[in-house]
Design a protein around this motif. Sequence first.
Motif, short mmCIF file in Angstrom:
data_model
loop_
_atom_site.label_atom_id
_atom_site.label_comp_id
_atom_site.label_asym_id
_atom_site.label_seq_id
_atom_site.Cartn_x
_atom_site.Cartn_y
_atom_site.Cartn_z
N ARG A 195 0.85 -1.28 -0.04
CA ARG A 195 -0.03 0.05 -0.11
C ARG A 195 0.97 1.10 0.13
NH1 ARG A 195 -3.67 -0.09 5.13
NH2 ARG A 195 -4.22 1.71 4.12
N LEU A 196 2.05 1.26 0.93
CA LEU A 196 3.03 2.33 0.91
C LEU A 196 3.65 2.55 -0.60
CD1 LEU A 196 4.38 4.44 2.61
CD2 LEU A 196 6.31 2.75 2.77
N GLY A 197 3.88 1.58 -1.33
CA GLY A 197 4.29 1.66 -2.66
C GLY A 197 3.28 2.31 -3.53
N GLU A 198 2.16 2.03 -3.69
CA GLU A 198 1.13 2.47 -4.39
C GLU A 198 0.99 4.05 -3.97
OE1 GLU A 198 -2.20 -0.10 -3.49
OE2 GLU A 198 -1.62 -1.61 -4.54
N GLN A 199 0.95 4.14 -2.89
CA GLN A 199 0.68 5.64 -2.44
C GLN A 199 1.86 6.52 -2.87
OE1 GLN A 199 1.56 7.30 1.67
NE2 GLN A 199 -0.78 7.35 1.82
N ARG A 200 3.13 5.83 -2.98
CA ARG A 200 4.53 6.63 -3.18
C ARG A 200 4.26 6.90 -4.69
NH1 ARG A 200 9.11 3.53 0.09
NH2 ARG A 200 8.83 4.48 2.15
N GLU A 201 3.72 6.03 -5.60
CA GLU A 201 3.77 6.08 -6.82
C GLU A 201 2.73 7.28 -7.29
OE1 GLU A 201 5.17 4.63 -9.54
OE2 GLU A 201 6.48 3.53 -8.10
N GLU A 202 1.61 7.39 -6.57
CA GLU A 202 0.75 8.49 -6.69
C GLU A 202 1.32 9.84 -6.50
OE1 GLU A 202 -2.71 7.43 -4.28
OE2 GLU A 202 -3.52 5.85 -5.42
N ARG A 203 2.13 9.70 -5.18
CA ARG A 203 2.88 10.91 -4.93
C ARG A 203 3.96 11.49 -5.87
NH1 ARG A 203 4.09 14.68 -1.21
NH2 ARG A 203 6.33 15.09 -0.82
N LYS A 204 4.47 10.30 -6.41
CA LYS A 204 5.69 10.49 -7.48
C LYS A 204 5.06 11.19 -8.80
CE LYS A 204 9.24 8.22 -10.01
NZ LYS A 204 9.82 6.82 -10.43
N ARG A 241 12.65 36.30 -8.76
CA ARG A 241 12.04 36.25 -7.31
C ARG A 241 10.77 35.43 -7.39
NH1 ARG A 241 14.06 41.80 -7.25
NH2 ARG A 241 12.13 42.58 -7.81
N ASP A 242 9.88 35.76 -8.17
CA ASP A 242 8.64 34.90 -8.40
C ASP A 242 8.99 33.59 -8.45
OD1 ASP A 242 7.52 37.44 -8.03
OD2 ASP A 242 6.87 37.67 -9.96
N ALA A 243 9.86 33.30 -9.28
CA ALA A 243 10.17 31.86 -9.51
C ALA A 243 10.81 31.07 -8.25
CB ALA A 243 11.07 31.46 -10.59
N ARG A 244 11.72 31.99 -7.58
CA ARG A 244 12.24 31.41 -6.16
C ARG A 244 11.16 31.21 -5.25
NH1 ARG A 244 17.51 31.20 -4.97
NH2 ARG A 244 17.97 32.58 -6.63
N ASP A 245 10.01 32.28 -5.04
CA ASP A 245 9.12 32.22 -4.22
C ASP A 245 8.47 30.79 -4.33
OD1 ASP A 245 10.30 34.37 -2.89
OD2 ASP A 245 8.99 35.80 -3.96
N ALA A 246 7.73 30.77 -5.69
CA ALA A 246 7.13 29.49 -5.91
C ALA A 246 7.71 28.11 -5.52
CB ALA A 246 6.79 29.45 -7.67
N MET A 247 9.21 28.29 -5.99
CA MET A 247 9.97 26.91 -5.76
C MET A 247 9.90 26.64 -4.21
SD MET A 247 13.55 26.08 -6.88
CE MET A 247 14.31 27.09 -5.82
N ASN A 248 10.27 27.73 -3.30
CA ASN A 248 10.13 27.45 -1.96
C ASN A 248 8.76 27.27 -1.39
OD1 ASN A 248 12.86 27.96 -2.12
ND2 ASN A 248 12.48 30.32 -1.75
N ALA A 249 7.76 27.51 -2.23
CA ALA A 249 6.58 27.19 -1.57
C ALA A 249 6.22 26.03 -1.81
CB ALA A 249 5.11 28.27 -2.03
N SER A 250 6.63 25.43 -2.84
CA SER A 250 6.25 23.96 -3.22
C SER A 250 7.18 22.93 -2.74
CB SER A 250 6.36 23.80 -4.90
OG SER A 250 5.63 24.92 -5.57
N ASP A 251 6.46 21.94 -2.22
CA ASP A 251 7.21 20.84 -1.76
C ASP A 251 7.85 20.04 -2.65
OD1 ASP A 251 8.29 18.98 0.01
OD2 ASP A 251 6.53 18.02 0.73
N LEU A 252 9.09 20.38 -3.29
CA LEU A 252 9.77 19.44 -4.39
C LEU A 252 10.48 18.57 -3.76
CD1 LEU A 252 10.67 22.59 -6.80
CD2 LEU A 252 8.43 21.25 -6.86
#
Length: 859
Positions: free
Chosen positions: A662-671, A704-715
């Motif tokens: 189940r964890l693997g399936e969830q990870r695939e979805e998150r990926k 600056r906008d690109a950096r803010d967007a990148m920081n706001a996203s959980d990449l």
Amino acid sequence: MHEPDSGKQRQLIESVESPKDLETLLKSDNRNVQQLVREVWLARLLDQGQVPAKASTEALLRIASLSNDQAICKNAIERIDSVQERQTLAIEHPIARVRLHAAETLHDYDNLHAVMNAAQGKDKAVYRYCKQQLSELRAQQVARDALADDVKYIEDNAQQLLRLGYSPDFAGRVQVLQQRWAALQARSSDLPSNQAEALLQQVSAILAEHRSAEANAREAEEAQALAKNQQLDVLSRLESQLSQLSESHSAEWQSMLSIEQRAWAMATERFTATPEIQKRYDQTLQHLNQIQIALSYWEGIAAEAQPLLDAANDEQSELSAESIEQLHTWLEAIAWPNHIEAPSWLEQLRAHAGIKTAPVELAEANKDSNVASAKAIDEKVLKNEIVALMASMEEALDGGHAADAGKLQRRLQKAENALPHHSRKDVSGKIKLLTGRLYELRDWQGFAITPKKEALCTEMEALVEQDMAAPLRAERIKDLQNQWKELGVAGNDKDLWNRFHEAAEKAYEPCKAYFEEQAEIRAKLVERRDQLIAELNQYETQLDWASADWKAVQATLNAARDAFRDLSPVERNAHQRTQKQFNEVCDRIYAHVKEEYDRNIDIKKALVEKAEAAFNSEDISAATDTIKSLQQEWKNVGIVPKAVDQRLWQQFRRHCDGVFQRLGEQREERKAELNERVAAIETQVQAAVSAADTLADNAAQQLRDARDAMNASDLPKGAAVRLQKMLEQAEDAMRQQRQSAVNAAVQASWDALLTAIAENADTAPDALPEGIDGAWFSQTKTDENAADLCISMEILADIDTPAAEQAQRMQVQVKRLAEGLGRGVSKEQERAQLIQQWLSTSACSEQAQRFANALKASL
């Protein structure tokens, strides 16, 4: 302050003798002066570039502070004898590299720990070094502890093997210990104990001895099997001679017997024959000897007997009574075995003597029947028993079975004695008749049995002198005695019996010591069994079962059972007693193991239930953490019977695999979700980078906008680092382009200023460098020496002064050196001061051009 003529400056510093003055100069803001002071002072302290052998602690500290050579600095610190002083140096010295070198000379855990605590938040390099060294020391200690544990495991198991002795699993356990010891030797060349190697050599010697004994035993078995085959070959050839008997001569027969007897002696030289084979050989040899004797006798009488036989064969003639009596005399001397086919001349002798061949095989005797006491049975029943016994005896006599008939006669005598006197007359006559027939049969059989008993006596007497192992000797004696019993009683053979019995006693004499020794060995085995039982009782009563090593307990129990089984054979009574006691103590020990089994089974069942609950949980992240924790707990659970453990493990693993699936399936979805998020941010970053490349007006804002967007996203970390690098490279490139424009403007302002100075302009250019005031062009002219200003600018630019003005330059240098001590003026500030002074000084065009050239060189 920058010093253009370092040679003259060095001469001035070398003239300073006082360490206090040198210390003052060392605090100067002029880096060149500081460096020259360090070089001069260090040269005085060193001995031909090396740390002096007898330097004081103060001198060593000064050398470490002054030298930029890491080897000299570290050598000086290492020469400080006091560890405490080096620790203090690593904590308190103002120079960072000295503190680090001092820390590098510390190796004790406590010293390093104290320095690390003092350096935390103050000296990152020292703190990091001490932390790393402490980590390595802890790892080394853990490795040493693990190594010591491994060595102790080997020592304990080797001592246990030595104490318990050889067992079926001895070789396997020794091999495991040797492999573990070899692995330890590969891991470390400085093992903490030599005892383990000595113990391994002892158990290896036991194993080698046992293997050698096994090899010798196999070799002996092979040799014994070969000897047995050779014995059977000899026996087969002898028996084939009996079946292929022809009109042989006694000399040929004797030669054949001699050859086969030598072959038999060689075949039995090392290993005696088994009783069965020996019996067959003896009987066959006896028959062959009888045949040889008969052939030899016939050859002696053939010349006399053949005419008589020829006459008997003539139908016209008839043998006289005297001739027939002669035939009987010859036949009595010829003891031909009855079961061997007789030659033609013997058949003729028998035929003309009127003798028929009688069978020699005897039927098995009737089994003894129990005769009850006459006092306890009815007279009629006793008479019926006597009648049955007489019938059986008569049957035995008719069959020629004297031994069976003798047994029945003794039983009849007892039964007759049990009858009342008035009833005996009915049976006593028949019993006497049967007894008479028995004596007659014994007399008749005595003629055939006596030679056999004499042969047994001879063989028993030969056994007295024969060198033979005690067990085989005893077995051979018993076999000869059994053969004697089988022959039964024949006439008056008391003398033969006494002879046979006396030889048997002498032959058995060497066996007594052997069997006494075997008895002592069995007694010692019983003692060792008792000792093992006592050790197990002590082990069971003294062991702290609450903290027992259950694997070791199970191993001890298994080893004890193997050892007890190996302590055999013992006397039957002692075996029953020790076996009972051993079982009792093993049962008590196993009861503790069983309790541990039950506890661990319950624990693992609970873990299976928790794993099932985690599998059914909706929170897969928490379920995964739970499963990982349960897996660790599973590893820490103690011993469990293998079958139960396998069953519970299958259940537990099924639930664990389900959670991870189940964890693997969830990870695939998150990926997949992360891939979409990364693609969107990457598009925005690419747009910002393109704007930065073209220096668009809003490029900085887009970055600056690109950096803010990148920081706001959980990449993901990899994507975040890659995009961050792209943004940083774009920002750097944009900064460099803009900085290039600024640099060009600054260079243009300096070029304009240089032109104005070279031309002695009175008005300032439109654009001036930072720090240059345009009002300086309109200031009042002074009497400042333009030549000194040119020399000062040349010193600042570190270029040569004309040769004619070298003395003037030396004066300027000394003056500037004295004025520069403690001022803290930077090169840029000094340049601006010289420009300001120049613009207020009257100078010729040649001096103006010289000053401009020096100013340009200083840039």
